[in-house]
Design a protein around this motif. Structure first.
Motif, PDB file in Angstrom:
ATOM      1  N   PRO A  16       0.819  -1.221   0.000  1.00  0.00           N
ATOM      2  CA  PRO A  16       0.000   0.000   0.000  1.00  0.00           C
ATOM      3  C   PRO A  16       0.849   1.265   0.000  1.00  0.00           C
ATOM      4  O   PRO A  16       2.037   1.242   0.271  1.00  0.00           O
ATOM      5  CB  PRO A  16      -0.797  -0.126   1.300  1.00  0.00           C
TER       6      PRO A  16
ATOM      7  N   GLU B 261      -7.880  -1.941 -11.461  1.00  0.00           N
ATOM      8  CA  GLU B 261      -8.675  -1.797 -10.222  1.00  0.00           C
ATOM      9  C   GLU B 261      -7.883  -2.169  -8.963  1.00  0.00           C
ATOM     10  O   GLU B 261      -7.854  -1.377  -8.010  1.00  0.00           O
ATOM     11  CB  GLU B 261      -9.961  -2.623 -10.320  1.00  0.00           C
TER      12      GLU B 261
ATOM     13  N   CYS C  84      -5.401   0.545  -7.872  1.00  0.00           N
ATOM     14  CA  CYS C  84      -5.961   1.773  -7.298  1.00  0.00           C
ATOM     15  C   CYS C  84      -5.876   1.750  -5.781  1.00  0.00           C
ATOM     16  O   CYS C  84      -5.618   2.771  -5.148  1.00  0.00           O
ATOM     17  CB  CYS C  84      -7.412   1.952  -7.717  1.00  0.00           C
ATOM     18  N   LYS C  85      -6.099   0.598  -5.218  1.00  0.00           N
ATOM     19  CA  LYS C  85      -6.107   0.456  -3.762  1.00  0.00           C
ATOM     20  C   LYS C  85      -4.716   0.571  -3.160  1.00  0.00           C
ATOM     21  O   LYS C  85      -4.582   0.710  -1.955  1.00  0.00           O
ATOM     22  CB  LYS C  85      -6.756  -0.866  -3.383  1.00  0.00           C
TER      23      LYS C  85
ATOM     24  N   THR D  74     -12.522   3.341 -12.831  1.00  0.00           N
ATOM     25  CA  THR D  74     -12.138   3.074 -11.446  1.00  0.00           C
ATOM     26  C   THR D  74     -12.374   4.283 -10.541  1.00  0.00           C
ATOM     27  O   THR D  74     -12.207   4.186  -9.332  1.00  0.00           O
ATOM     28  CB  THR D  74     -10.649   2.681 -11.343  1.00  0.00           C
TER      29      THR D  74
ATOM     30  N   SER E 195     -13.372   8.077   2.476  1.00  0.00           N
ATOM     31  CA  SER E 195     -13.076   7.081   1.457  1.00  0.00           C
ATOM     32  C   SER E 195     -12.374   7.738   0.274  1.00  0.00           C
ATOM     33  O   SER E 195     -12.625   8.904  -0.038  1.00  0.00           O
ATOM     34  CB  SER E 195     -14.360   6.417   0.958  1.00  0.00           C
ATOM     35  N   THR E 196     -11.512   6.968  -0.396  1.00  0.00           N
ATOM     36  CA  THR E 196     -10.856   7.439  -1.619  1.00  0.00           C
ATOM     37  C   THR E 196     -11.689   7.009  -2.809  1.00  0.00           C
ATOM     38  O   THR E 196     -12.646   6.262  -2.683  1.00  0.00           O
ATOM     39  CB  THR E 196      -9.457   6.831  -1.742  1.00  0.00           C
TER      40      THR E 196
ATOM     41  N   ALA F  48     -10.922   4.913  -4.866  1.00  0.00           N
ATOM     42  CA  ALA F  48     -10.812   3.475  -5.018  1.00  0.00           C
ATOM     43  C   ALA F  48     -11.686   2.730  -4.022  1.00  0.00           C
ATOM     44  O   ALA F  48     -11.718   1.508  -4.008  1.00  0.00           O
ATOM     45  CB  ALA F  48      -9.351   3.037  -4.853  1.00  0.00           C
TER      46      ALA F  48
ATOM     47  N   GLN G 208     -11.539   2.654  -0.648  1.00  0.00           N
ATOM     48  CA  GLN G 208     -10.950   2.120   0.567  1.00  0.00           C
ATOM     49  C   GLN G 208     -10.779   3.226   1.588  1.00  0.00           C
ATOM     50  O   GLN G 208     -10.635   4.390   1.257  1.00  0.00           O
ATOM     51  CB  GLN G 208      -9.607   1.433   0.278  1.00  0.00           C
TER      52      GLN G 208
ATOM     53  N   ARG H   8      -8.566   5.041   4.399  1.00  0.00           N
ATOM     54  CA  ARG H   8      -7.139   5.214   4.705  1.00  0.00           C
ATOM     55  C   ARG H   8      -6.999   5.522   6.171  1.00  0.00           C
ATOM     56  O   ARG H   8      -7.797   6.111   6.783  1.00  0.00           O
ATOM     57  CB  ARG H   8      -6.553   6.345   3.878  1.00  0.00           C
TER      58      ARG H   8
END
Length: 143
Positions: free
Chosen positions: A50, A69, A72-73, A104, A136-137, A139, A141, A143
């Motif tokens: 990450p 995809e 992106c995370k 995405t 949230s981003t 993608a 997720q 953070r």
């Protein structure tokens, strides 16, 4: 105003690989570039981790675009995901690469000539979507 000429810039600078950057290489096999990256940062890997500042994802076909995809995370909030794809081909076009990246939730903001045979298209997280604590981003997720 005359157009700027960036042709003299080294590839590593076009890719925005800075000193100490966290770089992920997936499907990009360029020994000279790898040597340049390793001279600039010791945080270069082909293992998915990450918070990458720069991700280079090599794709050769439309089917490979499904690899976008998961990448992106792995992006840091201000990181860049470079999709490196063959130039001037009908089996994979800039429009297909751009469409897959935009799907995405990322935005494209730069294109470069990666080599004589490949082009690079960079995607980033929209500034409005960049992570802040508990947010949230693009993608999807936290953070």
């Amino acid at each position: 105003m005359p157009e700027r000429d960036y042709g003299f810039r080294a590839l590593i600078d076009k890719l925005n690989v800075k000193e100490g950057a966290r770089v992920l290489l997936l499907g990009v096999n360029d020994a000279a570039l790898l040597a340049d990256i390793r001279a600039r940062t010791d945080k270069c890997s082909d293992r998915k981790k990450p918070d990458c500042d720069v991700i280079l994802l090599g794709v050769e076909s439309v089917a490979d675009l499904r690899k976008i995809e998961p990448c992106c995370k792995l992006l840091a909030p201000a990181g860049g995901l470079w999709i490196i794809y063959p130039k001037g081909q009908r089996h994979i076009t800039e429009a297909q690469v751009r469409s897959a990246g935009l799907a995405t939730g990322l935005v494209d903001n730069k294109v470069i000539s990666f080599s004589a045979t490949h082009t690079g298209l960079r995607f980033v997280i929209r500034k409005a979507d960049r992570a802040t604590p508990g947010r949230s981003t693009a993608a999807g997720q936290k953070r």
